[in-house]
Scaffold this motif. Structure first.
Motif: not given
Ligand code: 5GP
Ligand code: MG
Length: 173
Positions: A98-100, A102-104, A106, A131, A155
């Motif tokens: 994945d690109d980013v 964050f919370t986990g 995804t 991040r 971000v």
């Molecule tokens: P998570 O589910 O870990 O919070 O976020 C991961 C997914 O959401 C990644 O696929 C990412 O593309 C997107 N994402 C979450 N937070 C950010 C952020 O701060 N910036 C960007 N560009 N994408 C994010």
């Protein structure tokens, strides 16, 4: 005030990911599965770097928009682009990309989606940018760039193949 990562820093992140994956993968076939959108581009770029070193990896993409537990709260309208996995998942060594991170959430959803295809021998996680600020017990196995952020920062990630340029902006809320 905003902070930026330039194209050079992003390419260095891709190279660092590729190196780390190269060091740890054995002889067994490995598949990089990029999470749409932009995780697929990161996976593709890592595959390209490794192909130059004669390490051929399988490649696939996963669209997990419908598996997210906070589907209604996503700020962007998720665009369903579909998943493409045309190799045998059963017994495969898969590295989710994945690109980013964050919370986990995804990643958790991606694990669900992947396991609907079969039972991989092993699943690992590679991210271009970590991040911080996890809300799930999920940690990456490979990281390109560690980015210090506040929970409320935005971000913005632009990637060459998807957006026409490589650029990351960290913007305070
Ligand atoms: P998570 O589910 O870990 O919070 O976020 C991961 C997914 O959401 C990644 O696929 C990412 O593309 C997107 N994402 C979450 N937070 C950010 C952020 O701060 N910036 C960007 N560009 N994408 C994010
Ligand atoms: Mg993404």
């Amino acid at each position: 005030m905003s902070r930026f990562l330039d194209a050079e820093a992003i390419e260095a992140g891709v190279q660092a990911l590729a190196r780390a994956i190269r060091e740890r993968v054995g002889e067994a076939p490995v598949a990089l599965v990029g999470i749409r959108s932009r995780g697929d581009e990161v996976a593709e770029r890592v595959c390209r770097v490794l192909a130059e070193e004669d390490a051929d990896l399988l490649y696939g993409t996963l669209d997990i928009s419908l598996y997210r537990d906070d589907y209604e709260h996503l700020h962007e309208n998720p665009q369903l682009q579909g998943s493409e996995i045309d190799f045998e998942i059963e017994g495969a060594h898969i590295i989710l990309v994945d690109d980013v991170l964050f919370t986990g959430r995804t990643t958790r959803a991606a694990l669900d989606a992947l396991c609907d295809y079969g039972r991989p021998a092993r699943i690992e996680l590679a991210v271009l940018i970590d991040r911080g600020h996890r809300e799930m017990p999920i940690q990456p196995d490979y990281v390109g760039i560690h980015l210090e952020t506040e929970r409320r920062d935005h971000v913005y990630v632009l990637l060459e193949g998807t957006d026409g340029e490589d650029k990351v902006e960290v913007r305070p809320a």
